[in-house]
Scaffold this active site. Structure first.
Site, PDB file in Angstrom:
ATOM      1  N   CYS A  83      63.602  44.133  -6.749  1.00 31.11           N
ATOM      2  CA  CYS A  83      63.447  45.383  -5.966  1.00 31.11           C
ATOM      3  C   CYS A  83      63.255  45.031  -4.399  1.00 31.11           C
ATOM      4  O   CYS A  83      63.624  45.810  -3.720  1.00 31.11           O
ATOM      5  CB  CYS A  83      62.028  46.048  -6.149  1.00 31.11           C
ATOM      6  SG  CYS A  83      60.528  44.789  -6.237  1.00 31.11           S
ATOM      7  N   HIS A 120      56.188  45.624  -6.068  1.00 31.13           N
ATOM      8  CA  HIS A 120      57.444  46.394  -6.001  1.00 31.13           C
ATOM      9  C   HIS A 120      57.612  46.937  -4.589  1.00 31.13           C
ATOM     10  O   HIS A 120      56.550  47.388  -3.912  1.00 31.13           O
ATOM     11  CB  HIS A 120      57.258  47.772  -6.909  1.00 31.13           C
ATOM     12  CG  HIS A 120      58.383  48.685  -7.117  1.00 31.13           C
ATOM     13  ND1 HIS A 120      59.743  47.913  -7.294  1.00 31.13           N
ATOM     14  CD2 HIS A 120      58.497  49.940  -6.886  1.00 31.13           C
ATOM     15  CE1 HIS A 120      60.503  49.151  -7.149  1.00 31.13           C
ATOM     16  NE2 HIS A 120      59.834  50.450  -6.871  1.00 31.13           N
ATOM     17  N   ASP A 140      63.568  54.746  -3.862  1.00 28.77           N
ATOM     18  CA  ASP A 140      63.167  53.740  -4.778  1.00 28.77           C
ATOM     19  C   ASP A 140      64.368  53.339  -5.516  1.00 28.77           C
ATOM     20  O   ASP A 140      64.659  53.446  -6.661  1.00 28.77           O
ATOM     21  CB  ASP A 140      62.148  54.510  -5.833  1.00 28.77           C
ATOM     22  CG  ASP A 140      61.568  53.265  -6.541  1.00 28.77           C
ATOM     23  OD1 ASP A 140      61.759  52.239  -6.394  1.00 28.77           O
ATOM     24  OD2 ASP A 140      60.708  53.512  -7.558  1.00 28.77           O
TER      25      ASP A 140
END
Length: 307
Positions: A83, A120, A140
């Site tokens: 991420c 994250h 995202d």
């Protein structure tokens, strides 16, 4: 100092980005103006083109988050990342194109009520229309199994694609002062399993240096899932492919049906190339197979999740 570097570390090095190479990597040939339509197209293209993977950790190499290193690995090397890498590269691209970008850190829960570390990375993004409409977006691109498109940064905002739906909800933060809400991204499973809380974040801005700290944690902590086995995912328009350890899972987006296959360690490099688009050279393929040979037979989820 570039146009997109104010010397404070609060920006994303958009001026250093080889924009043409990045756009070719993700296959985007459309409009580049900082509009919601462009943002949706870029988000979708990035998620579909760039896999989620933690292979550098298993191969004994550091995960570098500076833009030149990310370009060498993901753009020119046609690799993926986890991420922090995805979000850092996408932030640079959006900044280069004139979007307003703020980094955020999120706690991956996957349905658990326990407080998890913020491992994250997501982005809060403003378009050219935001000053007039007030509309802001959450991007995202690095969750591995997240939404294909941005979701509005508003309570109840939702997005759906090929049978899987995502929803953003604002909730009171337990024990926090009034007004200190948390935002939770939820997924409704296509198999009828109901809604699942994926990760939770606040609007507190994060900078590249904050993500360096988080990345170091998830790439070195002994309980991180990333230090002991491959975690590789690739999202397609209709299916998700996932490799956890030596278990290869294909999930059909329209109905949630799953197919699993246990691989032999020597089979993994070919599956990585054919299914996930990750081509390892002979040396890395052999090193990864050796790591897989050492995995315990009951290798289950680690206690420290990462996004």
């Amino acid at each position: 100092m570039t146009e997109h570097d104010d010397g404070t570390g609060r920006r994303w090095d958009g001026g250093l980005l080889d924009l043409d190479a990045y756009l070719a990597r993700i296959g985007h040939t459309g409009d580049l103006s900082p509009t919601p339509e462009t943002l949706r197209a870029l988000h979708r293209a990035h998620v579909l083109a760039v896999p989620f993977e933690n292979l550098e950790v298993l191969l004994g190499r550091p995960v570098l988050l500076d833009l030149p290193a990310l370009q060498d690995k993901i753009v020119r090397g046609a690799r993926g990342g986890y991420c922090f890498e995805h979000a850092r590269l996408f932030a640079a691209a959006l900044e280069r194109l004139g979007f307003g970008v703020t980094g955020l850190s999120s706690r991956v829960g996957m349905g658990s009520d326990r407080v998890r570390p913020a491992t994250h990375a997501v982005l809060r993004v403003e378009t050219a229309e935001t000053p007039e409409t007030g509309r802001v977006w959450i991007c995202d691109v690095g969750f591995g199994a997240g939404p294909l498109e941005p979701i509005g940064f508003a309570d109840g905002a939702a997005t759906a694609d090929s049978g899987w739906s995502f929803r953003l909800e604002r909730r009171a933060a337990p024990g926090a002062p009034p007004g200190a809400g948390e935002w939770t991204l939820r997924e409704r499973r296509a198999d009828g399993g109901g809604w699942l809380d994926l990760h939770t974040f606040t609007a507190n801005p994060q900078y590249a240096v904050d993500w360096v700290v988080g990345s170091h944690y998830v790439s070195t902590h002994p309980r991180s899932p990333f230090v002991r086995r491959p975690v590789v995912q690739r999202t397609g328009p209709d299916v998700r492919q996932a490799l956890h350890g030596t278990t290869w899972t294909t999930t059909v987006r329209t109905d949630g049906s799953r197919r699993e296959r246990k691989l032999e360690p020597h089979e993994v490099p070919k599956v990585l190339e054919d299914v996930f688009g990750i081509a390892l050279d002979a040396e890395d393929a052999a090193a990864l197979a050796a790591v897989l040979e050492r995995l315990p037979a009951d290798d289950g989820p680690a206690e420290v999740p990462a996004g």
